[in-house]
Scaffold this motif. Structure first.
Motif, short mmCIF file in Angstrom:
data_model
loop_
_atom_site.label_atom_id
_atom_site.label_comp_id
_atom_site.label_asym_id
_atom_site.label_seq_id
_atom_site.Cartn_x
_atom_site.Cartn_y
_atom_site.Cartn_z
N ARG A 1 -16.41 24.06 36.71
CA ARG A 1 -16.28 25.51 36.52
C ARG A 1 -15.63 26.18 37.72
N ARG B 1 -17.68 25.04 27.13
CA ARG B 1 -17.97 25.70 25.86
C ARG B 1 -16.69 25.98 25.08
N ALA C 1 -23.68 20.32 32.78
CA ALA C 1 -24.99 20.78 32.27
C ALA C 1 -25.35 22.13 32.87
N GLY C 2 -26.15 22.88 32.15
CA GLY C 2 -26.67 24.15 32.66
C GLY C 2 -28.18 24.04 32.69
N ASN C 3 -28.80 24.66 33.67
CA ASN C 3 -30.25 24.53 33.77
C ASN C 3 -30.86 25.67 34.57
N PHE C 4 -32.02 26.10 34.16
CA PHE C 4 -32.87 26.98 34.95
C PHE C 4 -34.27 26.82 34.41
N SER D 1 -34.68 34.37 26.37
CA SER D 1 -34.12 35.14 25.25
C SER D 1 -33.40 34.15 24.34
N ASN E 1 -30.43 34.32 23.57
CA ASN E 1 -29.14 34.03 24.22
C ASN E 1 -29.28 33.01 25.35
N ALA E 2 -30.40 33.07 26.05
CA ALA E 2 -30.63 32.10 27.14
C ALA E 2 -30.72 30.69 26.56
N THR F 1 -27.33 29.60 25.34
CA THR F 1 -26.39 29.31 26.44
C THR F 1 -26.51 27.85 26.88
N MET G 1 -31.77 19.34 41.48
CA MET G 1 -33.15 19.34 41.99
C MET G 1 -33.38 20.53 42.92
N ARG H 1 -31.81 23.33 42.84
CA ARG H 1 -31.78 24.55 42.03
C ARG H 1 -33.10 24.76 41.30
N LEU H 2 -33.71 23.66 40.92
CA LEU H 2 -34.99 23.77 40.22
C LEU H 2 -36.14 23.93 41.20
N GLN I 1 -36.01 30.90 40.65
CA GLN I 1 -35.32 31.36 39.44
C GLN I 1 -36.27 31.80 38.35
N ARG J 1 -38.58 33.67 35.89
CA ARG J 1 -38.76 35.07 35.51
C ARG J 1 -40.14 35.27 34.93
C1 HXC Z 1 -34.57 33.09 31.95
C2 HXC Z 1 -32.26 33.16 32.17
C3 HXC Z 1 -32.35 32.61 33.48
C4 HXC Z 1 -33.67 32.32 34.00
C5 HXC Z 1 -30.24 32.93 33.00
N1 HXC Z 1 -30.94 33.34 31.93
N2 HXC Z 1 -31.06 32.48 33.97
N3 HXC Z 1 -33.35 33.39 31.41
N4 HXC Z 1 -34.73 32.58 33.20
N5 HXC Z 1 -33.84 31.81 35.21
C6 HXC Z 1 -30.41 33.93 30.70
C7 HXC Z 1 -29.65 35.21 30.96
O1 HXC Z 1 -30.51 36.31 31.15
C8 HXC Z 1 -28.83 35.33 29.66
O2 HXC Z 1 -29.61 35.79 28.60
C9 HXC Z 1 -28.52 33.88 29.35
O3 HXC Z 1 -29.47 33.07 30.06
C10 HXC Z 1 -27.13 33.50 29.81
O4 HXC Z 1 -27.04 33.76 31.20
P1 HXC Z 1 -25.64 33.97 31.93
O5 HXC Z 1 -25.90 34.08 33.37
O6 HXC Z 1 -24.88 35.06 31.24
O7 HXC Z 1 -24.92 32.62 31.52
P2 HXC Z 1 -23.83 31.82 32.30
O8 HXC Z 1 -23.11 32.71 33.27
O9 HXC Z 1 -23.03 31.13 31.29
O10 HXC Z 1 -24.67 30.78 33.16
C11 HXC Z 1 -25.27 29.68 32.54
C12 HXC Z 1 -26.49 29.22 33.34
C13 HXC Z 1 -26.02 28.94 34.77
C14 HXC Z 1 -27.09 28.00 32.65
C15 HXC Z 1 -27.52 30.31 33.25
O11 HXC Z 1 -26.80 29.65 35.69
C16 HXC Z 1 -26.02 27.51 35.15
O12 HXC Z 1 -25.30 26.73 34.52
N6 HXC Z 1 -26.79 27.14 36.16
C17 HXC Z 1 -27.17 25.77 36.54
C18 HXC Z 1 -26.13 24.78 36.73
C19 HXC Z 1 -26.81 23.50 37.17
O13 HXC Z 1 -27.73 23.51 38.00
N7 HXC Z 1 -26.39 22.35 36.62
C20 HXC Z 1 -27.05 21.08 36.95
C21 HXC Z 1 -28.07 20.82 35.94
S1 HXC Z 1 -29.04 19.45 36.48
P3 HXC Z 1 -29.60 37.36 28.14
O14 HXC Z 1 -30.52 37.41 26.97
O15 HXC Z 1 -30.12 38.14 29.33
O16 HXC Z 1 -28.17 37.69 27.81
C22 HXC Z 1 -30.01 19.12 35.25
C23 HXC Z 1 -31.08 18.10 35.54
C24 HXC Z 1 -32.09 18.64 36.50
O17 HXC Z 1 -29.89 19.62 34.20
C25 HXC Z 1 -33.32 17.78 36.57
C26 HXC Z 1 -34.38 18.33 37.49
C27 HXC Z 1 -35.84 18.14 37.10
#
Ligand code: HXC
Length: 310
Positions: free
Chosen positions: A52, A82, A109-112, A120, A122-123, A126, A223, A225-226, A301, A303
Motif C-alpha cells: 500500500r 481490494r 492483510a488488515g488487522n485491529f 461496525s 463496515n469495519a 473492510t 504483533m 500493532r496488536l 487500538q 475501542r
Molecule cells: C474498531 C475499527 C478499528 C478499531 C478501524 N476500524 N480500526 N473498528 N476498532 N481498532 C473501522 C473504522 O472505524 C471503519 O468503520 C472501518 O474499520 C474501516 O476503517 P478505515 O480506517 O476506513 O479502513 P482502511 O483505511 O481501509 O484501513 C483498514 C485497516 C487498517 C484494516 C483498518 O488499519 C489496516 O490494514 N491496519 C493493519 C495492517 C496490518 O497490521 N497488517 C498486518 C496484519 S498481521 P466505520 O464504520 O467507522 O466506517 C495479522 C496477523 C497478526 O493479521 C497476528 C497477531 C496475533
C-alpha cells in the motif's frame, strides 16, 4: 543495509534452486512476506512485491534485491488489493518485466483488535475485503500466468523444477475462535476455503495451492500493532506457546521454500501451521468470555464497546 542470510533462511537450502523463477507477492513490504520473498530471491528467484505504501514497498524491494547479486526485484506501491484491476495491472507489469509469474504469495492483510460489539458492519467488511477478497483478487490476477508456468514446468513427478505455485498467508484464529478477532477469523476461514478449492480446481493443471499459517512471530509489525510487544519482551506470552518461544521470520520463509521447492511438489490443498503448536493449547488463543492475557494490556487500538441506545 543487507540482512544476513541466517536471519531469514536456514542453511539447508541449496543455492540456485529458484533460478529462472518469478514470485509475485502482495503484502511484500511486511515483516513476514518480505522474509519469504528474500529467501526465494536468495535462492535464485526474481520478484515483484506489492504494497500500500509506495516508499516502504520500493525501499523494501531494493533491500530484498541485496539478498543475491544480479537479482531483479520490483516494488509496486500505492496499490490496494481490494481493487482487482490494480492487481491485474501489476501482474501484467511483473510478467512483462520479469518474464512471467511462477509463484504467488497472497500475503496482504488488515488487522485491529475489537470485540464484536465494537465492530461496525463496515469495519467487519473492510477486513473481509482486504483479507478474503484481496486474496481472491490476487489469485484472479496471477492465475493466467501461473497456468502458463505450470504448462511450461509440469508437475509430473520427474521434472526437477516445477512452476505454478500459490501460498496464501492465513491465521489460526478461526480454528477455535479468538477474542477480539471475529472479523479476521471470518476472513481467514474464507481464505483457507479459497485455497482448498483452488487446489482441487487447478491441481489438474499442475498448480499447487497451500496455506501457511504463522503463529506469533518475533518482532513483526502485526504483533506490535496488536499491542503484544511488551508481553513479547517480558516473555509473558511465551508460555502460551508449547515450544516456549515466539517464531522467527526465517521459520516462515523455510516453510515457503519447502512448498515452492521440489520437496513440496505433491503437497496441495494443505495448511502448514508454523506456530510451535500455540493454537493447540487449552483455551487456544482466547478463553471463552475473556481476552488472552497478552492482549489485556493493549489499549493502543481497542475501542470501547458500543452501548445500546435505550
Ligand atoms: C474498531 C475499527 C478499528 C478499531 C478501524 N476500524 N480500526 N473498528 N476498532 N481498532 C473501522 C473504522 O472505524 C471503519 O468503520 C472501518 O474499520 C474501516 O476503517 P478505515 O480506517 O476506513 O479502513 P482502511 O483505511 O481501509 O484501513 C483498514 C485497516 C487498517 C484494516 C483498518 O488499519 C489496516 O490494514 N491496519 C493493519 C495492517 C496490518 O497490521 N497488517 C498486518 C496484519 S498481521 P466505520 O464504520 O467507522 O466506517 C495479522 C496477523 C497478526 O493479521 C497476528 C497477531 C496475533
Amino acid at each position: 543495509m543487507a540482512i544476513p542470510r541466517s536471519e531469514y533462511l536456514s542453511e539447508v537450502w541449496k543455492d540456485g534452486i529458484f533460478s529462472n523463477k518469478v514470485v509475485f507477492c502482495t503484502g511484500g513490504a511486511g515483516s513476514i512476506c518480505s522474509a519469504q520473498v528474500r529467501a526465494l530471491v536468495h535462492l535464485g528467484a526474481n520478484a515483484c512485491i506489492i504494497g500500500r505504501n509506495a516508499e516502504k514497498t520500493e525501499s523494501m524491494a531494493a533491500n530484498i534485491a541485496t539478498a543475491r547479486a544480479g537479482s531483479r526485484v520490483i516494488g509496486i506501491g500505492g496499490l490496494d488489493v481490494r481493487k482487482v484491476e490494480d492487481l491485474e495491472e501489476a501482474a501484467a507489469r511483473c510478467a512483462k518485466e520479469l518474464g512471467g509469474i511462477d509463484f504467488c504469495i497472497a500475503g496482504a492483510a488488515g488487522n485491529f483488535l475489537s470485540p464484536i460489539s465494537g465492530l461496525s458492519s463496515n469495519a467487519f467488511r473492510t477486513v473481509i475485503e482486504i483479507d478474503t477478497i484481496g486474496s481472491f483478487n490476487t489469485l484472479k490476477a496471477t492465475l493466467p500466468y501461473l497456468i502458463e508456468s505450470a504448462k511450461k514446468n509440469p508437475n509430473n513427478g520427474t521434472n526437477p523444477s516445477t512452476g505454478g505455485r500459490i501460498i496464501f498467508v492465513s491465521a489460526s484464529f478461526h480454528f477455535k475462535g479468538m477474542a477480539l478477532q471475529a472479523h479476521v477469523s471470518a476472513a481467514k476461514a474464507g481464505v483457507d476455503a479459497l485455497s482448498a478449492t483452488a487446489a482441487i480446481e487447478y491441481g489438474p493443471r499442475g498448480i499447487t495451492s497451500n496455506i501457511i499459517t504463522p503463529g506469533p512471530i518475533m518482532g513483526t509489525e502485526g504483533m506490535a500493532r496488536l499491542g503484544s510487544r511488551d508481553a513479547e519482551q517480558s516473555g509473558a506470552a511465551f508460555k502460551k506457546v508449547p515450544l516456549g518461544r515466539y517464531g522467527l521470520v526465517k521459520e516462515i520463509a523455510d516453510g515457503t521454500v519447502y512448498l515452492f521447492s521440489d520437496a513440496g511438489n505433491f503437497v496441495n490443498g494443505e495448511v502448514l501451521v508454523i506456530d510451535g503448536a500455540e493454537w493447540r493449547t487449552p483455551g487456544g488463543m482466547g478463553v471463552a468470555g475473556q481476552y488472552p492475557d497478552y492482549l489485556l494490556d493493549n489499549t493502543f487500538q481497542r475501542r470501547e464497546e458500543k452501548k445500546p441506545k435505550l
